[in-house]
Design a protein around this motif. Structure first.
Motif, PDB file in Angstrom:
ATOM      1  N   GLU B  69      83.308  10.513  11.428  1.00 57.74           N
ATOM      2  CA  GLU B  69      82.878  11.766  12.060  1.00 57.74           C
ATOM      3  C   GLU B  69      83.954  12.823  11.816  1.00 57.74           C
ATOM      4  O   GLU B  69      85.147  12.512  11.831  1.00 57.74           O
ATOM      5  N   TYR B  70      83.530  14.042  11.589  1.00 52.78           N
ATOM      6  CA  TYR B  70      84.477  15.149  11.409  1.00 52.78           C
ATOM      7  C   TYR B  70      84.367  16.055  12.629  1.00 52.78           C
ATOM      8  O   TYR B  70      83.315  16.615  12.882  1.00 52.78           O
ATOM      9  N   ALA B  71      85.445  16.117  13.389  1.00 55.93           N
ATOM     10  CA  ALA B  71      85.365  16.797  14.678  1.00 55.93           C
ATOM     11  C   ALA B  71      86.505  17.791  14.845  1.00 55.93           C
ATOM     12  O   ALA B  71      87.518  17.725  14.150  1.00 55.93           O
ATOM     13  N   ASN B  72      86.302  18.707  15.787  1.00 54.69           N
ATOM     14  CA  ASN B  72      87.363  19.621  16.186  1.00 54.69           C
ATOM     15  C   ASN B  72      88.323  18.853  17.104  1.00 54.69           C
ATOM     16  O   ASN B  72      87.940  18.440  18.195  1.00 54.69           O
ATOM     17  N   LEU B  73      89.549  18.672  16.649  1.00 56.19           N
ATOM     18  CA  LEU B  73      90.495  17.828  17.398  1.00 56.19           C
ATOM     19  C   LEU B  73      91.547  18.649  18.156  1.00 56.19           C
ATOM     20  O   LEU B  73      92.523  18.084  18.647  1.00 56.19           O
ATOM     21  N   ALA B  74      91.348  19.970  18.244  1.00 58.47           N
ATOM     22  CA  ALA B  74      92.389  20.826  18.835  1.00 58.47           C
ATOM     23  C   ALA B  74      92.731  20.403  20.267  1.00 58.47           C
ATOM     24  O   ALA B  74      93.898  20.160  20.595  1.00 58.47           O
ATOM     25  N   GLY B  75      91.716  20.317  21.122  1.00 58.84           N
ATOM     26  CA  GLY B  75      91.945  19.970  22.528  1.00 58.84           C
ATOM     27  C   GLY B  75      92.440  18.538  22.675  1.00 58.84           C
ATOM     28  O   GLY B  75      93.297  18.245  23.512  1.00 58.84           O
ATOM     29  N   PHE B  76      91.890  17.629  21.855  1.00 61.92           N
ATOM     30  CA  PHE B  76      92.291  16.218  21.879  1.00 61.92           C
ATOM     31  C   PHE B  76      93.775  16.091  21.519  1.00 61.92           C
ATOM     32  O   PHE B  76      94.530  15.363  22.165  1.00 61.92           O
TER      33      PHE B  76
END
Lengths: 232, 162
Positions: B69-76
């Motif tokens: 999966e390609y996700a927005n990881l900024a918050g993580f």
């Protein structure tokens, strides 16, 4: 979110500029450290885990100046700066010893092969490339480590002989050029001036301000621009 | 005695001692290879190449197959202190941030793998190494269980919610 970003960028820059302007006038020098401390803490707190080491150093060293009205003349405070600076130099050397990458020259060799333009400055001393460490990299790594220990001890003891200060400033500037990171070196030079109560002469201040401007672009980028004709 | 009667000097002494303790802690954790030496005020930058954690996300479908999966990881990433503590278990708040920023990951069982480069001196090289994994299993539409296994230490199964 926006306020956090503002503090990290525009807000921090405005506060640093205000601090520098205030610092030139004795009347506003105490206000300067209040502005600096407020700006530093507001930008530091949200992302403390990613702050650069010079931000940590500035926080430990400069924020306590708020305790003193004439901080630049307070012997207690300038002694605190001197002891902390000496401690930091020695700890930086111990960290290099723990990592075991300086006495064998491996980190200098790695930078010489895979580093940025300025970090490859010593690559000419060894003819081999790739995975081997030549004796010159070992020598450079060991010399840098040894100087950090010697400088740390001399600062702690309070040696302020001109030759030592000139050697230390030269070392800091060389490291700044090599690592392409002048802001840390400018901070260290300013702290040296404070620790030994030399004050920062106007020409050193001008040189430091020029170095900080160069730092905004990056020495590697400037060299690459003249070499390739464009910014990479 | 003169020194101790000056409260400002005592404050500076306390700050100096706190700084020294911080540095000792940094050196200890760095020696355990559990912390980014470039960060956290330990003055250990330039002792090894910069490392950044490589995070790979996989959903596990009903046949047990992994799909990247390609996700927005900024918050993580922020929620886990930018992974500057290499062996720290993943926090629930960071998982909530992951799902808040990536609605398409709701109700998908996930496995998140962590890799970081390690510097070797003989011969001179960096190699990407497995650091750990967190497994997330949805229990219903609003809650999930997760278990971290970082640096070989298996954490307990925890419950999180959105």
């Amino acid at each position: 979110m926006y306020s956090s970003l503002f503090m990290e960028t525009e807000g921090a820059i405005v506060m640093v500029i205000a601090t520098v302007v205030y610092a030139f006038f004795a009347k506003y020098r105490q206000l300067a450290v209040y502005v600096f401390a407020a700006g530093l803490l507001l930008s530091f707190v949200p992302g403390w885990y990613s702050a650069a080491n010079h931000t940590w150093l500035a926080a430990w060293m400069l924020v306590p100046a708020v305790l003193f009205a004439s901080w630049w003349k307070e012997t207690v405070y300038t002694n605190y700066i001197r002891y902390t600076l000496g401690l930091v130099m020695i700890i930086a050397a111990v960290q290099k010893l723990i990592a075991q990458t300086y006495l064998d020259g491996s980190y200098i060799a790695w930078l010489s092969n895979y580093g940025s333009t300025t970090e490859r400055a010593f690559s000419f001393v060894c003819s081999n490339t790739g995975s081997e460490v030549c004796i010159w990299y070992l020598f450079i790594g060991a010399a840098a480590l040894l100087w950090q220990v010697v400088a740390g001890i001399l600062i702690l003891v309070g040696v302020k002989h001109f030759i030592f200060i000139a050697c230390e400033v030269s070392f800091l500037l060389t490291v700044g050029l090599y690592a392409d990171e002048m802001n840390f070196q400018v901070l260290n030079i300013a702290l040296l001036c404070m620790a030994f109560q030399f004050g920062m002469s106007r020409w050193i201040a001008v040189v430091c301000i020029i170095l900080l401007h160069i730092d905004l672009i990056g020495i590697s980028e400037i060299i690459d621009f003249f070499y390739y004709g464009f910014f990479i | 005695m003169d020194f101790l009667s000056n409260w400002k000097a005592v404050v500076l002494l306390v700050i100096f001692c706190t700084h020294s303790l911080w540095l000792a802690g940094h050196m200890y954790i760095h020696s355990q290879d559990a912390l980014n030496p470039w960060k956290l005020g330990g003055y250990a930058m330039y002792v090894e190449p910069k490392r950044s954690m490589d995070v790979r996300l996989y959903s596990v479908n009903s046949q047990g197959l992994f799909v990247e999966e390609y996700a927005n990881l900024a918050g993580f990433t922020r929620g886990n202190f930018n992974f500057n503590f290499y062996c720290k278990s993943v926090s629930e708040s960071s998982l909530r941030a992951l799902f808040a920023e990536n609605k398409d990951l709701y109700n998908k069982d996930l496995q998140i793998y962590f890799y970081s480069p390690r510097f070797y001196t003989d011969p001179l090289r960096t190699e990407t190494e497995y650091r750990g994994v967190v497994r997330i299993v949805w229990q219903d539409e609003n809650s999930f269980t997760y278990q971290s296994n970082m640096c070989g230490e298996r954490g307990s199964v925890r419950t999180g919610g959105i």
